[in-house]
Design an enzyme around this catalytic site. Structure first.
Site, PDB file in Angstrom:
ATOM      1  N   GLU A 299       0.809  -1.219   0.000  1.00  7.78           N
ATOM      2  CA  GLU A 299       0.000   0.000   0.000  1.00  7.78           C
ATOM      3  C   GLU A 299       0.842   1.269   0.000  1.00  7.78           C
ATOM      4  OE1 GLU A 299      -4.012  -1.760   2.081  1.00  7.78           O
ATOM      5  OE2 GLU A 299      -2.626  -0.665   3.378  1.00  7.78           O
ATOM      6  N   LYS A 368      -2.084 -11.215   9.626  1.00  9.63           N
ATOM      7  CA  LYS A 368      -3.459 -10.899  10.006  1.00  9.63           C
ATOM      8  C   LYS A 368      -4.248 -12.191  10.189  1.00  9.63           C
ATOM      9  CE  LYS A 368      -3.639  -6.278   8.053  1.00  9.63           C
ATOM     10  NZ  LYS A 368      -4.410  -5.259   7.329  1.00  9.63           N
ATOM     11  N   ASP A 373      -8.447  -8.664   4.874  1.00  8.67           N
ATOM     12  CA  ASP A 373      -8.147  -7.505   5.718  1.00  8.67           C
ATOM     13  C   ASP A 373      -9.190  -7.295   6.799  1.00  8.67           C
ATOM     14  OD1 ASP A 373      -7.661  -3.903   5.093  1.00  8.67           O
ATOM     15  OD2 ASP A 373      -6.911  -5.224   6.667  1.00  8.67           O
ATOM     16  N   GLU A 401     -12.430  -1.005  12.331  1.00 11.00           N
ATOM     17  CA  GLU A 401     -12.400  -0.410  10.996  1.00 11.00           C
ATOM     18  C   GLU A 401     -13.513  -0.961  10.118  1.00 11.00           C
ATOM     19  OE1 GLU A 401      -8.667  -0.999   9.002  1.00 11.00           O
ATOM     20  OE2 GLU A 401      -9.406  -0.176   7.102  1.00 11.00           O
ATOM     21  N   TRP A 550      -9.291  -2.952  -4.558  1.00 10.94           N
ATOM     22  CA  TRP A 550      -9.754  -1.983  -3.591  1.00 10.94           C
ATOM     23  C   TRP A 550     -11.238  -1.684  -3.803  1.00 10.94           C
ATOM     24  CZ3 TRP A 550      -5.398   2.326  -3.334  1.00 10.94           C
ATOM     25  CH2 TRP A 550      -4.284   1.792  -2.637  1.00 10.94           C
TER      26      TRP A 550
END
Lengths: 713, 713
Positions: A299, A368, A373, A401, A550
């Site tokens: 990113e 993760k 994500d 988030e 994305w």
């Protein structure tokens, strides 16, 4: 509707977190406690033991309503003895050696025993920090009104590095932060140190968190300059006696940005020397500096790929710099190619697995919980079990988030446990992710868990009054991943609110149902990554354009034939990253758990689910279940008003109203959008969408907390 | 040095500001109070009176240590009666009509009297809000342990609009804010309203502040969209019963930015219609909306000049839109040309004086206290007295942009008073700035004072524990500009800390000396605008390059011949904007007050000052006096430890240490720099600079609070 609360002088505001030490009101319990604890024997010969003494004295005074005096000798019944066999002769005489041998250098033993005719409670450990953890555990025991007869506790942490990651920027904004701004007042450090930092340290120590990364993984090289290192050192000095070591994120291009070198190539001698010198400078100021956390070539962050080098080459550069002083490098595995050659869910694996064994001993990969994500539900990350030679840390996201940002009550322990308890089958059944993470599966000395912090300057630290439960739960699971979500929730509720059983039972049920509620009203049946662009606040299943991975359409792939991402061999074959029999279980529609169906398969709208409903109807059912769950949570909370102070009751009530509104927003926007593909009606037994799809698509939010994009003008 | 404070459970943390209502510990005073106040008679028939009742009940309970009950009838001695002649028969019977006629619709009368054999204290007013103000005044009286015999108070505000200006951005950053971030949690408004907003309203009402501008003068048009107006309305609803009206900053280009018009020309019918419609929309949501505050054609903000129109044409456009519902437009006079044709100190005057009389009745011009920009010392703004037909509001800066940012203790009431008490001589002697500002000089119906807020999310609201005194003082002076700095400081100290006379005397002296200390260590003898560029943190007398009037050299004009800005007729003639005899007094070196000497004159380094020292030596003396003053403040504070709770004591102590460091930094950097022109030694009796000029010039600070510039990477 006026949500304003009467200004009560003794307003509970959440600042004390789960360390309120509320007076024990149950008379028999109070009597038993006061009888069992009449004096404290502790030799506060270090900063850590002074802290332990301060905590136990203050805690007992509030809990028991009496000052429990210090004693030099255990000359009467009810002595609480705290120490190690080396600094306390009573502890030595209790002959706890065998038990203490089992608990290592952070663990503790708590026993109630009779010795030479007197009744003791002993908190024993091999080190001062073990004693501090023991004191906090004992205070938790009292706060949760547990009995003191037959007290016999041995506890030691299963993972070594139990860390918070603060995505805090130097301008005090917090990326994906929903609790105000960054705690770290860099402008006034190192000269002025807010008392709040001490309470931060206490809260972390109370759940065994022993490391903190102070800066954002989207790193700023400035933190490595002397000007900032002295500020960091001031925090490190404060945290040290609480057993908390400080880590920093290292921007890979720092040699260029602040070192004024021409390159940051990890194989360049100048660069190697620069990092070694920088590490030396850091260790001069912070002798127990933990090390670096690095996000590289992900990113937009700089990294070794910029110089044609590998992740391991990049990590090893930094690892060699910190190794002499015992530091580690934690290299984030959240990497995916800018050019999107393959399913995002595959990229970290494809990049990193071939490098297993190529990292230095003091490098951990931070992975993760899932391969996309931090979605409301993901299968566990296929890297777990696939890199036996490399210590893998689990990274979970405590800040919400993708789970409601500032306004949703979502208890995350079930999500964390889902990953920890998953079986990778890498050595056959029983090769749990937890066993990978705690290092036991592959006999790694170093191991760890990290949580992306939800802490900020909001008075109650975490924004939503219930969000603090996730900080608490993260610490508890980092210490012992076998703890259950229910037990952790119960402890937290008793400590944070009240021991009233009726409250605890109902509030716990509310917490336990909340994660699945969020999955249902946001991303049921394995859907993922369909939130609004950039700020991630609210639904955005229609998001398309720009980088494919994305967008939302990349992940749900809704079309006239159905919905879902085919990750079977017929599709991206991301399932091949899992071991048998999980791989096969996922690959077949019939055996794939329905909660991950659309993660792995593209399913026709009319497909018959286990319930007998079609997929489309099942989606409608799930989304509506989610909304119903929130309403149920609201009813539960309303019924608990008598047990909760007005301020916190109203705060949670107000936020539940927002959550219900937002759950409906998610439901309506997503169903209307997917309906354009399914062309099927939302069954009439459900509430129909309040507005049109156009309405939802036109909604624009500015200045959503946690992200600097979407400015106006 | 470990500045960490022991974690006391009952930590005072400044949140309660000056409304702690600390128990009265002086026995005779307590007895007198309890005897005089045995019950409360109030008919809480409105939201405002309910608030008054809540405040008086809570306040009395804490102060007196007893619950003072409500009474329906004044059937015994010691009744505290609160009301108006219309809603309370006792008030009516006390025949306070004559006194009440004098106090208008915000004032109050407080008398102790005997009536029908019983002893009363009556708080009487003509309106409910007058009663609320009376209640707060009475509680202040008790908090400061003033006697209740012979109680006979009449009070009414001298200025009509007593306002805070929050330079708050929608992303919650606060321009020139040093107390954390913006209070306004737009993301959760209007659904969730933080209890803190109620305390904000209480604090403001307690000092008579009756208006608040919620948004930055560097405006964002988004606040005028429906999405945000409903959030604003929620705050307005909360504030209304506290007598506080909400205002917003209006971005002049809003018709283009959000209205999608092609122009914002104030004379275009479409634009006129747009603002009228926008005003109607606002008043639908907020019936008592105060109006707009506008910064136009200043520092990049859009405005009427963009269309070749005048300030008055721009202001009148907006004024006409809000006039039907009683709103005002407050047009900021802080204007200066991008092309710098003339001395900045002259520009607002030259632009605006010719337009006197051209503004609508409901337009006020908001004028900073001085003609440059909130410097530690400025002469009063020459607009005061020069525009008799236009109501002029005074704008002072409570936040310490140029007075130490986050870390300096500077009590600003002396600065505010210096302006208010200044004589403009516009109608001869006795034409005080205060008389312009309160409207009495030119018989204006509307009048006002505004303070740029220093409030943020820091727990104690204002950052430095003593900064809250400036918020308090601003309110007190807006109500009554004849109050003295000393009396206000004394009240604040008694309410915020303790009534112990020793403490009050010494702390008051410390506060009173602090403003001159800052002038001395930053900008003595009339120097101004020599701070660091952009973030304004620390000294920057060497700043040059770019816009001249944004540099330092433009203002001090140091060269081999001397230092100072010639504003006499031989120079820019800015003195011509003042009336005789002030103009002449300033123009001559001999009569110009030395504290403004370098504001008006370019003085040779060897010039003999009144003290007998040369100018250069006087500068050295002043800078060193400033540092000595801070050390004296430190000694004073250290001597007061016994009177102050540990947390606040340590907080102030720590910040004083920073202030002393920064005072030395200012002194050393400025003297070294000016020395390059004077070429004279710093007299050996003073501390010599710690570092070289190069060192100070190279200092770089990133992420200074309050300004988004100076990012790294």
């Amino acid at each position: 509707m006026n949500r304003v609360v009467k200004n009560q002088r003794n307003l509970e505001d959440g600042y004390q977190l789960w360390l309120r030490y509320a007076p024990v009101t149950d008379a028999p319990t109070l009597t038993a406690y006061r009888t069992a604890i009449t004096q404290i024997m502790i030799n506060a010969s270090s900063a850590t033991l002074s802290i332990a003494q301060e905590e136990i004295e203050a805690g007992l005074e509030r809990l028991l309503g009496v000052t429990v005096p210090l004693a030099k000798q255990p000359d009467r019944s009810g002595t609480l003895v705290i120490g190690t066999p080396h600094n306390n002769h009573v502890i030595a005489e209790l002959k706890l050696g065998q038990a203490l041998d089992q608990v290592g250098d952070e663990g503790f033993v708590i026993v109630r025993t009779v010795f030479q005719g007197n009744d003791y409670i002993a908190i024993a450990a091999n080190t001062d920090i073990g004693n501090l953890y023991g004191v906090f555990h004992f205070l938790r025991h009292l706060q949760t009104h547990k009995p003191l007869h037959d007290l016999n506790i041995s506890s030691s942490p299963k993972t070594k590095l139990r860390m918070l990651n603060h995505w805090d920027n130097l301008d005090r904004t917090v990326e994906r932060g929903y609790a105000g701004f960054s705690l770290w007042d860099w402008h006034k450090l190192p000269d002025y140190i807010s008392p709040q930092y001490k309470d931060y340290a206490r809260a972390n120590a109370s759940v065994g968190i022993n490391g903190t990364v102070l800066t954002n993984v989207n790193a700023n090289a400035l933190i490595l300059t002397k000007q900032y290192l002295v500020k960091v050192a001031a925090l490190a000095d404060l945290f040290r006696p609480y057993g908390i070591r400080v880590f920093l994120t290292a921007r890979f291009s720092a040699p260029v940005e602040i070192g004024k070198l021409d390159t940051a190539d990890p194989l360049e001698p100048d660069v190697i020397a620069w990092w070694q010198k920088k590490a030396d400078e850091i260790y001069e100021l912070i002798p127990d500096f933990g090390g670096f956390l690095v996000k590289a070539n992900s990113e937009g962050q700089p990294g070794p790929h910029d110089y044609g080098r590998s992740h391991s080459e990049g990590a090893n550069l930094l690892a060699d710099a910190v190794a002499p002083k015992g530091g580690v490098v934690i290299w984030r595995a959240f990497v995916y190619d800018e050019n999107i050659p393959d399913d995002r869910a595959k990229q970290a694996y494809d990049d990193l697995v071939p490098q297993d064994g190529m990292f230095r001993e003091n490098v951990l990969l931070q992975v993760k919980n899932g391969p996309i994500d931090f979605q409301p539900r993901e299968p566990y990350h296929p890297l777990f079990g696939a890199m036996p030679k490399t210590p893998l840390m689990l990274e979970v996201q405590i800040t919400q988030e993708y789970l409601g940002c500032a306004t949703h009550l979502v208890y995350l322990a079930p999500l964390f446990k889902e990953t920890l308890d998953a079986d990778t089958y890498c050595y056959g059944p029983g090769s749990l992710v937890a066993d990978v993470v705690d290092g036991s599966l592959d006999k790694h000395v170093v191991s760890g868990m990290a949580g992306v912090s939800n802490i900020g300057t909001d008075r109650n630290w975490c924004g939503h009054p219930f969000a603090a439960a996730n900080w608490f739960a993260f610490g508890r699971l980092a210490w012992d991943h076998r703890a259950t979500s229910e037990d952790i929730a119960e402890d937290w509720l008793r400590m944070t609110f009240t021991n009233e059983d009726r409250f605890v039972g109902l509030a716990k049920a509310m917490m336990i149902e909340s994660r699945e509620a969020a999955v249902n009203y946001m991303t049921p049946l394995g859907l993922h990554h369909i939130m609004a662009r950039d700020h991630h606040y609210g639904p955005g299943p229609w998001v398309k354009g720009g980088r494919a991975d994305w967008t939302s359409i990349y992940y749900h792939r809704a079309d006239s034939t159905g919905i879902g991402f085919d990750r079977t061999p017929a599709g991206s074959d991301a399932v091949s990253h899992y071991f048998s029999p999980y791989r096969e279980q996922l690959s077949s529609r019939d055996t794939c758990p329905e909660e991950l169906l659309l993660w792995v398969h593209h399913i026709p709208w009319q497909y018959t689910m286990k319930s007998g409903r079609t997929l489309w109807d099942e989606l409608c059912f799930k989304y509506n279940s989610g909304v119903e769950s929130v309403r149920h949570m609201q009813q539960t909370w309303d019924s608990l008003a008598e047990f909760v102070d007005v301020a916190r009751f109203e705060h949670v009530k107000g936020l539940l109203e927002i959550q219900e509104k937002e759950a409906r927003w998610w439901r309506d926007a997503c169903l209307l959008y997917f309906q354009t593909f399914s062309k099927l009606p939302i069954p009439p037994e459900y509430e129909q969408p309040a507005e049109s799809l156009k309405y939802y698509q036109a909604l624009t939010h500015y200045y959503v907390p946690g992200i600097p994009e979407r400015r106006f003008g």
